[in-house]
Write a protein that holds these residues in place. Structure first.
Motif, PDB file in Angstrom:
ATOM      1  N   ARG A  89       0.847  -1.187   0.000  1.00  0.00           N
ATOM      2  CA  ARG A  89       0.000   0.000   0.000  1.00  0.00           C
ATOM      3  C   ARG A  89       0.888   1.245   0.000  1.00  0.00           C
ATOM      4  O   ARG A  89       2.015   1.206   0.477  1.00  0.00           O
ATOM      5  N   LEU A  90       0.357   2.345  -0.523  1.00  0.00           N
ATOM      6  CA  LEU A  90       1.100   3.601  -0.459  1.00  0.00           C
ATOM      7  C   LEU A  90       1.399   3.936   0.993  1.00  0.00           C
ATOM      8  O   LEU A  90       0.510   3.890   1.850  1.00  0.00           O
ATOM      9  N   GLY A  91       2.639   4.225   1.285  1.00  0.00           N
ATOM     10  CA  GLY A  91       3.033   4.522   2.648  1.00  0.00           C
ATOM     11  C   GLY A  91       3.692   3.359   3.351  1.00  0.00           C
ATOM     12  O   GLY A  91       4.280   3.538   4.425  1.00  0.00           O
ATOM     13  N   ASP A  92       3.613   2.137   2.764  1.00  0.00           N
ATOM     14  CA  ASP A  92       4.290   0.983   3.356  1.00  0.00           C
ATOM     15  C   ASP A  92       5.803   1.140   3.262  1.00  0.00           C
ATOM     16  O   ASP A  92       6.319   1.771   2.330  1.00  0.00           O
ATOM     17  N   MET A  93       6.509   0.561   4.224  1.00  0.00           N
ATOM     18  CA  MET A  93       7.964   0.561   4.176  1.00  0.00           C
ATOM     19  C   MET A  93       8.434  -0.390   3.078  1.00  0.00           C
ATOM     20  O   MET A  93       7.936  -1.513   2.972  1.00  0.00           O
ATOM     21  N   VAL A  94       9.367   0.070   2.241  1.00  0.00           N
ATOM     22  CA  VAL A  94       9.924  -0.774   1.185  1.00  0.00           C
ATOM     23  C   VAL A  94      11.205  -1.396   1.731  1.00  0.00           C
ATOM     24  O   VAL A  94      12.294  -0.836   1.614  1.00  0.00           O
ATOM     25  N   GLY A  95      11.065  -2.573   2.328  1.00  0.00           N
ATOM     26  CA  GLY A  95      12.216  -3.214   2.942  1.00  0.00           C
ATOM     27  C   GLY A  95      13.139  -3.870   1.936  1.00  0.00           C
ATOM     28  O   GLY A  95      14.319  -4.091   2.207  1.00  0.00           O
ATOM     29  N   GLY A  96      12.596  -4.204   0.745  1.00  0.00           N
ATOM     30  CA  GLY A  96      13.417  -4.788  -0.307  1.00  0.00           C
ATOM     31  C   GLY A  96      13.675  -3.762  -1.396  1.00  0.00           C
ATOM     32  O   GLY A  96      14.435  -2.828  -1.206  1.00  0.00           O
TER      33      GLY A  96
END
Length: 203
Positions: A89-96
């Motif tokens: 979702r927009l705002g999620d952390m992009v861990g990869g």
């Protein structure tokens, strides 16, 4: 869009052939399905698929077309395990890294050897993917965002190596790999657009 951070491992409980593909029943007790509705996207071993039915809080169904089966591996084996990730979702952390969920090619595992507590995964990628792979760059293997250690060109493509830590091995299906196994690969999204722009400039 996805991030390549696996949220759960699912199991393909049933494979039902139909004209044009197969319908899979997937059991995913570790995946939070509370916010999943019909039509949502879930990555299965790196391939984005649409939820067509939620059977119960742990099981759902997806349809996989013949075209998707032709371009991927591991999506038609009853009893097989798959890496799962819900669409971000927009705002999620992009861990990869930013992942589209569209498999670009199938690679072959050349070796999978212990290096201390880690494992070194060596994969041969198809020739069409070679130009997009670079040392210390991003690549998706069976839905998992990973960083390449080294890349070298060979006659029929390229060979890249990845260091897998114990955590990655324990929370994904990558720990089950062995030499000769086939894996779904997706190139870095940015590399795809850079190649397109450079190709357009030289026309």
């Amino acid at each position: 869009m996805f991030t390549g951070i696996v949220q759960a491992i699912g199991k393909i409980e049933r494979v039902e052939p139909f004209a044009g593909g197969v319908r899979l029943t997937v059991r995913a007790p570790g995946l939070d399905m509370s916010d999943v509705v019909l039509g949502d996207s879930i990555s299965h071993n790196g391939a984005c698929m649409t939820v067509i039915e939620q059977i119960d809080p742990q099981r759902y169904r997806i349809d996989v077309s013949d075209e998707s089966l032709r371009c991927t591996v591991g999506l038609d084996a009853e009893g097989g395990c798959v890496n799962l990730e819900k669409a971000m979702r927009l705002g999620d952390m992009v861990g990869g890294h930013l992942v589209s969920g569209h498999v670009d090619g199938v690679g072959e595992v050349l070796s999978f050897d212990p290096v201390g507590d880690n494992r070194e995964l060596v994969v041969r990628a198809p020739k069409a993917m070679a130009r997009y792979l670079a040392a210390k760059g991003s690549v998706v293997v069976n839905g998992v965002s990973l960083t390449t250690n080294s890349v070298r060109d060979v006659e029929d493509g390229c060979v890249f190596s990845i260091n897998l830590i114990p955590h990655t091995l324990s929370v994904t299906t990558l720990g089950q790999l062995a030499a000769g196994a086939k894996v779904n690969l997706e190139i870095d999204l940015i590399a795809r657009y850079v190649e397109r722009m450079l190709g357009t400039e030289h026309r």
